[in-house]
Design a protein around this motif. Structure first.
Motif, short mmCIF file in Angstrom:
data_model
loop_
_atom_site.label_atom_id
_atom_site.label_comp_id
_atom_site.label_asym_id
_atom_site.label_seq_id
_atom_site.Cartn_x
_atom_site.Cartn_y
_atom_site.Cartn_z
N PHE A 147 4.31 -4.29 10.66
CA PHE A 147 4.34 -4.35 9.20
C PHE A 147 5.70 -3.86 8.71
N LEU A 148 6.13 -4.39 7.58
CA LEU A 148 7.29 -3.81 6.92
C LEU A 148 6.90 -2.42 6.42
N THR A 149 7.77 -1.46 6.62
CA THR A 149 7.49 -0.10 6.17
C THR A 149 8.63 0.38 5.27
N HIS A 150 8.29 1.26 4.36
CA HIS A 150 9.26 1.81 3.42
C HIS A 150 9.02 3.31 3.36
N ASP A 151 10.06 4.09 3.49
CA ASP A 151 9.94 5.54 3.50
C ASP A 151 9.91 6.09 2.07
N ALA A 152 8.95 6.98 1.83
CA ALA A 152 8.90 7.70 0.56
C ALA A 152 8.21 9.03 0.82
N ALA A 153 8.85 10.13 0.47
CA ALA A 153 8.28 11.45 0.75
C ALA A 153 7.15 11.80 -0.22
N HIS A 167 0.85 -1.19 0.00
CA HIS A 167 0.00 0.00 0.00
C HIS A 167 0.88 1.23 0.00
N THR A 168 0.51 2.23 -0.80
CA THR A 168 1.26 3.49 -0.79
C THR A 168 0.31 4.66 -0.52
N THR A 169 0.83 5.68 0.16
CA THR A 169 0.09 6.94 0.29
C THR A 169 1.07 8.08 0.49
N ILE A 183 2.22 -7.70 4.26
CA ILE A 183 1.91 -6.29 4.03
C ILE A 183 3.19 -5.45 4.06
N ILE A 184 3.27 -4.50 3.14
CA ILE A 184 4.26 -3.42 3.24
C ILE A 184 3.51 -2.10 3.09
N ILE A 185 3.81 -1.15 3.98
CA ILE A 185 3.23 0.18 3.91
C ILE A 185 4.31 1.16 3.45
N VAL A 186 4.03 1.88 2.38
CA VAL A 186 4.95 2.90 1.87
C VAL A 186 4.32 4.25 2.14
N LYS A 195 14.18 9.92 -6.56
CA LYS A 195 14.58 9.03 -5.48
C LYS A 195 13.47 8.03 -5.16
N ASP A 196 12.23 8.53 -5.04
CA ASP A 196 11.10 7.64 -4.72
C ASP A 196 10.87 6.64 -5.84
N PHE A 197 10.96 7.10 -7.08
CA PHE A 197 10.73 6.23 -8.23
C PHE A 197 11.67 5.03 -8.20
N PHE A 198 12.96 5.28 -8.07
CA PHE A 198 13.92 4.19 -8.13
C PHE A 198 13.93 3.33 -6.86
N SER A 199 13.63 3.94 -5.71
CA SER A 199 13.56 3.13 -4.49
C SER A 199 12.36 2.20 -4.53
N LEU A 200 11.27 2.64 -5.16
CA LEU A 200 10.10 1.77 -5.30
C LEU A 200 10.38 0.64 -6.27
N ARG A 201 11.06 0.90 -7.34
CA ARG A 201 11.39 -0.17 -8.28
C ARG A 201 12.26 -1.23 -7.59
#
Length: 386
Positions: A54-60, A7-9, A35-38, A68-74
């Motif tokens: 839950f696993l979490t991933h930081d994205a501004a 899930h991303t928001t 689940i991963i929450i971005v 930065k967000d684009f490539f970290s998500l890939r």
């Protein structure tokens, strides 16, 4: 087989959208799914998800962090190999769905949580028809608008209102009223009407104050505003209460994690959501569903998805959006109609209990997931980055 879900928001508060993501994630995790929450770092959803395990991933999800967000998500997609990607906000949908191109994710979902219109444009057509496989909305109004404006096939879009998590138990009404009265050092016999939710102009809380002022001389109730908002808007409301000479009867609780006792304390919950520039923004408001489950009478504006759940005269009362006179009349009607109001309350409770709980929502979502992924494993390619 456990389903891997991301899930991303881009949102940074903890309103209905973020609650839906978190509650849905908890329900899916209980069913054995991963689940991963971005989300942006140090936001309520990010922190609550991390605390939950839950696993979490930081994205501004800001313009300055786009690359930065684009490539970290890939990189995340390649490592986690999700079956499902579900985006929930404007900025994260653009970035995450673009990053998912060519990554072999079986089902990419864009969730539209508000009823604000989406402009017909090449970029929106691409986003809703090519970059995602399926669209969730929270209101029939939104579903109809997206089909008509962007030509989304009906088989690729579904109205799916947020399901509430029923509490394990509810406090009796009289103790709830006495407790609320105690918060403000009032007589224990004080009765309340009010608002619960995000305190903002688009939710029409100022209109609620003015409507309450119109009938304050005819009822003994006090008005409780449960929730928080920007300092600027809260200051505006408190100034309005002072200007209306209503300071002694209008009370602000601030943020409350546990809202169920407040619904039980109210003799009526009002939601006065506005159309913005003639366009509705409200989906299916969770606060109304929660009030209905708590057997609290509800009044809502005729805006967005509110009429989907408040059927006038059946599960509550509706008033013309931005019409304080109409709202004040519906408030008096709700408080005066004992038997009729009770019947509406019971019908509303049965509707929510049967169709709008987290279980009902979760099973509908799983049906969509399984129709798409059909037990297939994601097939990841090694795309050329530029």
């Amino acid at each position: 087989m456990g389903i891997k879900i991301i899930h991303t928001t881009c949102h940074t508060q903890f309103g209905g959208l973020e609650k839906r993501i978190f509650n849905e994630a908890c329900w899916m995790a209980e069913k054995g799914h991963e689940i991963i929450i971005v989300a942006p770092r140090n936001t309520p959803l990010h922190d609550k998800s991390k605390k939950k395990g839950f696993l979490t991933h930081d994205a501004a999800f800001k313009r300055t962090s786009l690359a930065k967000d684009f490539f970290s998500l890939r990189a995340l997609f390649k490592k986690f190999r999700p079956h499902i990607l579900n985006t929930h906000g404007n900025e994260d949908s653009k970035i995450a769905l673009s990053a998912a191109m060519g990554m072999g994710i079986p089902l990419r979902i864009l969730s539209r949580h508000i009823s604000a219109h989406v402009r017909k444009s090449y970029s929106n057509t691409l986003l809703y028809n090519r970059l995602c496989d399926y669209v969730f909305t929270t209101a029939d109004y939104t579903t109809r608008h997206l089909i008509q404006t962007l030509g989304i096939p009906k088989e690729r879009i579904q109205t799916l209102s947020s399901g509430i998590i029923p509490p394990k138990g509810l406090i009796e009404k009289n103790p709830a009223r006495e407790r609320l009265a105690g918060e403000f050092a009032l007589d224990p016999a004080t009765r309340f009407v009010g608002f619960v939710g995000r305190v903002s102009h688009d939710k029409g809380v100022d209109l609620i104050l003015r409507a309450f002022h119109r009938v304050a001389g005819q009822i003994s109730h006090h008005l409780a505003v449960v929730g928080t908002g920007t300092n600027e808007y809260l200051k505006t409301l408190k100034t309005l209460a002072k200007d209306l000479d209503m300071e002694s009867r209008v009370h602000f609780t601030g943020f409350r994690e546990e809202v169920w006792p407040y619904y039980r304390a109210l003799d009526c919950k009002m939601l006065a959501s506005r159309d913005i520039n003639g366009i509705p923004f409200e989906g299916i408001p969770q606060s109304v569903l929660e009030a209905m489950y708590a057997r609290c009478p509800v009044i809502g504006s005729m805006s967005g998805g509110i009429p989907d759940i408040i059927r006038h005269g059946d599960t509550g009362l509706l008033f013309r959006a931005d019409d304080e006179v109409d709202l004040s009349e519906k408030l008096l009607q709700t408080l005066a109609e004992g038997a009729e109001s009770h019947d509406r309350v019971e019908k509303a409770f049965r509707m929510v209990n049967g169709h709008h709980t987290i279980d009902a929502m979760g099973h509908k979502i799983l049906a969509v997931y399984r129709n798409f992924i059909a037990d297939q494993e994601p097939v990841f390619h090694t795309p050329r980055e530029g």
